[in-house]
Each structure stands twice: as C-alpha cells, then as structure tokens.
Design an enzyme around this catalytic site. Structure first.
Site, PDB file in Angstrom:
ATOM      1  N   ASP A 261      65.484  43.933   6.152  1.00  0.00           N
ATOM      2  CA  ASP A 261      66.853  43.147   5.745  1.00  0.00           C
ATOM      3  C   ASP A 261      68.014  43.705   6.337  1.00  0.00           C
ATOM      4  O   ASP A 261      68.143  44.911   6.078  1.00  0.00           O
ATOM      5  CB  ASP A 261      66.713  42.914   4.161  1.00  0.00           C
ATOM      6  CG  ASP A 261      67.713  42.032   3.814  1.00  0.00           C
ATOM      7  OD1 ASP A 261      67.867  40.686   4.068  1.00  0.00           O
ATOM      8  OD2 ASP A 261      68.570  42.308   3.189  1.00  0.00           O
TER       9      ASP A 261
ATOM     10  N   GLU B 165      51.727  56.530  11.902  1.00  0.00           N
ATOM     11  CA  GLU B 165      50.532  57.344  11.286  1.00  0.00           C
ATOM     12  C   GLU B 165      49.602  56.416  10.667  1.00  0.00           C
ATOM     13  O   GLU B 165      48.516  56.886  10.381  1.00  0.00           O
ATOM     14  CB  GLU B 165      51.393  58.284  10.165  1.00  0.00           C
ATOM     15  CG  GLU B 165      52.097  59.312  10.391  1.00  0.00           C
ATOM     16  CD  GLU B 165      52.984  59.931   9.002  1.00  0.00           C
ATOM     17  OE1 GLU B 165      52.234  59.714   7.922  1.00  0.00           O
ATOM     18  OE2 GLU B 165      53.983  60.424   9.231  1.00  0.00           O
TER      19      GLU B 165
HETATM   20  C1  GLC Z   1      69.666  39.028   4.460  1.00  0.00           C
HETATM   21  C2  GLC Z   1      68.607  37.890   3.780  1.00  0.00           C
HETATM   22  C3  GLC Z   1      69.700  36.994   2.790  1.00  0.00           C
HETATM   23  C4  GLC Z   1      70.431  37.747   2.014  1.00  0.00           C
HETATM   24  C5  GLC Z   1      71.173  39.107   2.596  1.00  0.00           C
HETATM   25  C6  GLC Z   1      71.702  40.214   1.599  1.00  0.00           C
HETATM   26  O1  GLC Z   1      70.315  38.444   5.381  1.00  0.00           O
HETATM   27  O2  GLC Z   1      68.330  37.058   4.661  1.00  0.00           O
HETATM   28  O3  GLC Z   1      69.096  36.026   2.091  1.00  0.00           O
HETATM   29  O4  GLC Z   1      71.428  37.079   1.453  1.00  0.00           O
HETATM   30  O5  GLC Z   1      70.316  39.704   3.588  1.00  0.00           O
HETATM   31  O6  GLC Z   1      70.541  40.767   1.142  1.00  0.00           O
END
Ligand code: GLC
Length: 536
Positions: free
Chosen positions: A200, A249
């Site tokens: 993310d 790993e």
């Molecule tokens: C990413 C996720 C989104 C979230 C953001 C903050 O873009 O896909 O859904 O709101 O990160 O974590």
C-alpha cells in the site's frame, strides 16, 4: 502450483473482504465467507487472489489503518481463519497475496498510543513524525490527500503527520525500529504461507529531510502526486531491496506488487528492477482514455518501460479506490480517476465498453489484476446516501471528494432480494445494494451464454490455452478506430474503439467476442466497443 514464474502472466483477483461474502451475518464480509467462495474463484479461472487488509483495525479507512499487523480483526475472523484460507486456496490451486500497509499505522497502534501517552521527547514519538508547530500553525504546509491539513495537533501541543486521515499517522521510516518491525511482519505472513504482498502506498514512506514546505501548492489528489517531498523519493528503493531478499529466502516465488503512483512509467519501473519488487500496478493504463491511439501508445509505453528492467507489465481497470470501469470509461477516463464524484452513464453502453476493454486487457502480455464484481459487469453505485458513505475522504473533504464507496458495494451472489446471498437472507449489508442487482448475481449469470461472467470464465480458460507469457504483441494493420495485434503463433485480438462499425478481414476462427459481430461479404463487422479474439 509448481510454475516458478507464475506471476509473470498471472490473473490476480482482488477481494475486498468487507464486501465479498458475509458468513456470520453481521453485514460485513469475512474470511470464512471468502473461504466458502474459493470454488467460485477456482472455476472463474484466476491464478491468485489479493485480499485488501483484514488486520486488527478501527476501520477508519476500511482497514487501511492497521492497529496490529499480526492479528486479524474480529469482524473478519481470526489468524486461524487466515491460515485455513491460505491452505484451502492452495488446495484449489490458488495463490494468496495479502495487503501490507507500511506508510502509516492506525492511531490505535500500540506504538502511537504509547507515543501520545508519554508526551514530547518520548522515544516512541520518533517512530512517527511528531513536531512542534509554527505558533498555532502546523509544522509545514502539507495537505492531507483526504482533505484538510496533513497535521493534527495533540493535547500537549505537538503535531503529528498523516498524509491520509488523522487516524492514520505516518511512520518515520528513518527510524531503524520501523524497518525492523516490517521485516518481521513480512516473515510472519510468509511463515503462515502467503504467496506475496500488495504494498500500500509503496511510493510513500520516505520523506524529504526537514519536511520542507511545498509552497502553498494546490491540493494533492489521492493518486496524482507529481513531484513532492513525500512521494516517490529515491530512498524507498532501499526498503524494497531489503524486502526482496526476504521474499527470495522463501520457496515458491513469493512476490510483491507495488501500489506506486509515480509521475512517469519509468519512475514506476524503478520499483520492479530485478532486486526490488516483482510487479507494480499500471495506473497509467488505468487512466488512459478509451481512444485508439491513446490506448495503443500506452500499451507500447508500458511494455517498453517494464521491459527495460525485465519486469512483466501489469494491467488493471478497476480496484477499490476508483470508479468502476463500467462507468469511468464512458466519460473520458482522464484527469482525476480516484475518489471523484462519478456521473450517471448509460449502463448498457457502459457495460458494452467495459466488456470490450476487459477482453482487450486480458489479451495483453503480462499480468492482469481484476477487481471483484467486474466479472459480473457491476455498475458503479452513484446514488449512495451521504449517511451510509464511509470513505473518510468524503467526510474530511466534506463531500467534494471521497466517492470510493460506490465501487465497494457488496457482491450479489444469488436470489432476488438484497443482500443477494452476500449474507443470510434478509440480513444486513454494510452498504445497500441496488434493487436492480438480481439479474447481475453470480447465480443469474452462471452458465448463461453471453453473460459477462461467462465471458470472463471463457476468456480466462482460453488465456491459459492460447498464449504463453513470453508471446510478444505484434501490431497489425487495421481500419480507423480499430486496434489489432497478434501474439505467439495463431492468436489475434481485434478491438473496435472507434465510434462507427468497423469492417475487418476475417483472419480465422472467432474464439470469443465481447459482443455480437456480424458477417458481411466475407468480412466481419465489429460494432463500436467490441473486442474479438481469433485463432489464426
Ligand atoms: C491506498 C489504498 C486506499 C487507502 C490509502 C491509504 O491508496 O488503496 O484504499 O485509502 O492507501 O492507506
């Protein structure tokens, strides 16, 4: 499960756990629900699933605010459910990718709570970005991507940085404890058996030293970050090199895919250099207008940029942050693609175009990411009342932004009334489903010739048979408005992106088409927004 380069042409299906299947009937999808639906995914023909976060979280941003990275939130189940899900998926020949959220934690994370409790000077404050303000003003002028300032003041007077919601404080990645913690989190889930991670905000984490002002620059949009002191800094690559050595790993090619919104494709390619991550989402393609020359050049540019570092290209049209492509492709698909208020479209035309785009996507060399419900042709839900909306951006930006709930409405599985088998008959669903969704359910579309579900099932089955990952794309001459390319020995994809019916020479047998085509004097006529796969 033995193919060690499995990810290079894998079809990976995104599950948004809260909206997939609700086994315990509380109105929110859960891991046992997903487990019960694995046969559906196996029969659909995908290679892997990616699960959006299911970790312990106050759900301020639907789980992208993690309070404990090694615990499953009780609304989704338990760690044993996760272990069982991974084991069952493997038995069905499916791999499992989980979401990792390293840019920020929840404000309920134990480190952050302790940092707050201990006050200024606490060593735990150094694991986040705490600063004194400038008088009564925040330490710098950064806006939150979800609206409002990126800083929140705590009762003792200091401020902390959050690029997203106030409940999502940013980690300080210069602190060695943060980097150590994430290495052990990776190992925790790898030991449990997961096949990889979706990272993310992979372009976040590293901030320019001193957190300089951006000089009152316009607001930042969720994914249109441009050149900024907190996104796509070169320092992030060191983190990925260290993660890659951990992934390597483990047996069986465990992978990581970056959610990296970088300004150019070559900047995105930096994330998938041979000693970094395996894949990066191709958001440039996601945002490309449905227009023949734009599509063709973006396909070429994507293949060239990723090819330059030896990585496969990924293709995606929908996810939990963007307006569904049944809607989005109808109005230009340019500019802001995430979080903006969607407009109404002709749903029949929108579905026709989405099906053509999906069949094109599935013919391209590389890996395809599908978002749950696109195989049913679900429309974007544009009329959710404000009081049911949960996107934090909607509330922070007081309704000018944050329309991500419209693509997160729970999946219709069966029956004639909401919740359409998402949960028990007559039970709740955390977002209301439209009355018109009975005909879109899995049950209603299964085995039905011409249904969107059938198109996805058939094309995924064909994909395994008719081309190999290494088959390049070779463009062919085509009439105005039409793109045509061959792959390997004996495959052609033809797509009419123009506004008029197109006559094309029949190159062989039709394998599958996204909509009806007709024959005319030995030629085939493709209506606008139609894709055909041929065996030649
Ligand atoms: C990413 C996720 C989104 C979230 C953001 C903050 O873009 O896909 O859904 O709101 O990160 O974590």
């Amino acid at each position: 499960m033995s193919d060690l380069r499995w990810w290079r042409d894998a079809v990976i299906y995104q599950i948004y756990p809260r909206s997939f299947a609700d086994l315990n009937g509380d109105g929110i999808g859960d891991l046992p629900g997903i487990r019960s639906r694995l046969p559906y995914l196996r029969d659909l023909g995908v290679d892997a699933v990616w699960l959006s976060p299911f970790y312990l979280s106050p759900q301020a941003d639907a789980g992208y605010d993690v309070a404990d990275y090694r615990t499953v939130d009780p609304i989704f189940g338990t760690v044993d459910d996760a272990r069982g899900l991974v084991a069952d998926a493997h038995e069905q020949g499916l791999r499992v990718i989980v979401d990792l959220v390293p840019n920020h934690s929840s404000d309920q994370h134990v480190w952050f709570r302790q940092a707050l409790a201990e006050g200024p000077g606490s060593p735990l404050r150094e694991r986040y970005h705490f600063r004194d303000g400038r008088g009564d003003l925040p330490p710098n002028d950064w806006p939150s991507i979800f609206g409002g300032p990126a800083w929140t003041r705590v009762p003792d007077g200091q401020w902390y940085l959050h690029l997203f919601a106030a409940e999502q404080p940013d980690f300080n990645w210069d602190h060695p404890a943060v980097a150590d913690e994430f290495r052990t989190i990776l190992r925790f889930w790898l030991d449990l058996g997961v096949d990889g991670f979706r990272i993310d905000v992979a372009h976040g984490m590293v901030k320019e030293p001193g957190l300089p002002d951006i000089g009152g620059a316009a607001e930042w949009h969720l994914f249109d970050v441009g050149d900024s002191p907190c996104f796509d800094r070169d320092g992030v690559h060191e983190i990925y090199r260290s993660w890659r050595s951990i992934l390597d790993e483990y047996p069986g090619e465990r992978i990581a895919v970056a959610e990296a919104w970088a300004p150019t494709l070559s900047r995105v390619a930096n994330y998938v250099r041979p000693d970094e991550l395996h894949q990066a989402f191709n958001f440039s393609y996601l945002g490309t207008a449905w227009e023949p020359s734009a599509q063709r050049s973006m396909i070429d540019d994507s293949l060239a940029a990723m090819g330059a570092v030896g990585a496969p290209t990924t293709w995606t049209l929908s996810n939990h942050d963007v307006v569904r492509h049944t809607n989005r492709l109808m109005h230009g698909n340019t500019g802001d693609i995430a979080g903006k208020k969607p407009t109404e479209v002709d749903q029949v035309a929108g579905l026709r175009r989405a099906r053509a785009a999906s069949l094109l996507l599935l013919a391209l060399p590389g890996s395809a990411y599908l978002y749950q419900g696109e195989e049913l042709g679900l429309p974007e839900v544009i009329d959710l009342p404000p009081e049911v909306r949960q996107d934090p951006a909607f509330h922070r930006a007081t309704g000018q932004d944050g329309y991500r709930d419209g693509c997160r409405v729970p999946i219709p599985w069966s029956g004639t009334r909401a919740p359409y088998g998402f949960g028990p008959e007559g039970g709740p669903s955390w977002l209301p489903q439209p009355d018109s969704w009975a005909s879109l359910s899995v049950e209603a579309q299964s085995g039905v010739a011409g249904s969107t579900l059938t198109m996805y099932r058939d094309s995924l089955a064909l994909r395994r048979k008719v081309f190999a990952a290494e088959d390049d794309l070779v463009w062919q001459d085509a009439p105005t408005g039409v793109l045509a390319f061959d792959r390997g020995n004996g495959f052609r994809c033809t797509v009419n992106i123009g506004t008029e019916p197109a006559r094309v020479e029949v190159p062989g047998q039709v394998l599958i088409a996204s909509g009806p085509i007709t024959a005319e004097d030995g030629a085939a006529v493709l209506p606008p927004d139609t894709t055909v796969w041929w065996s030649i």
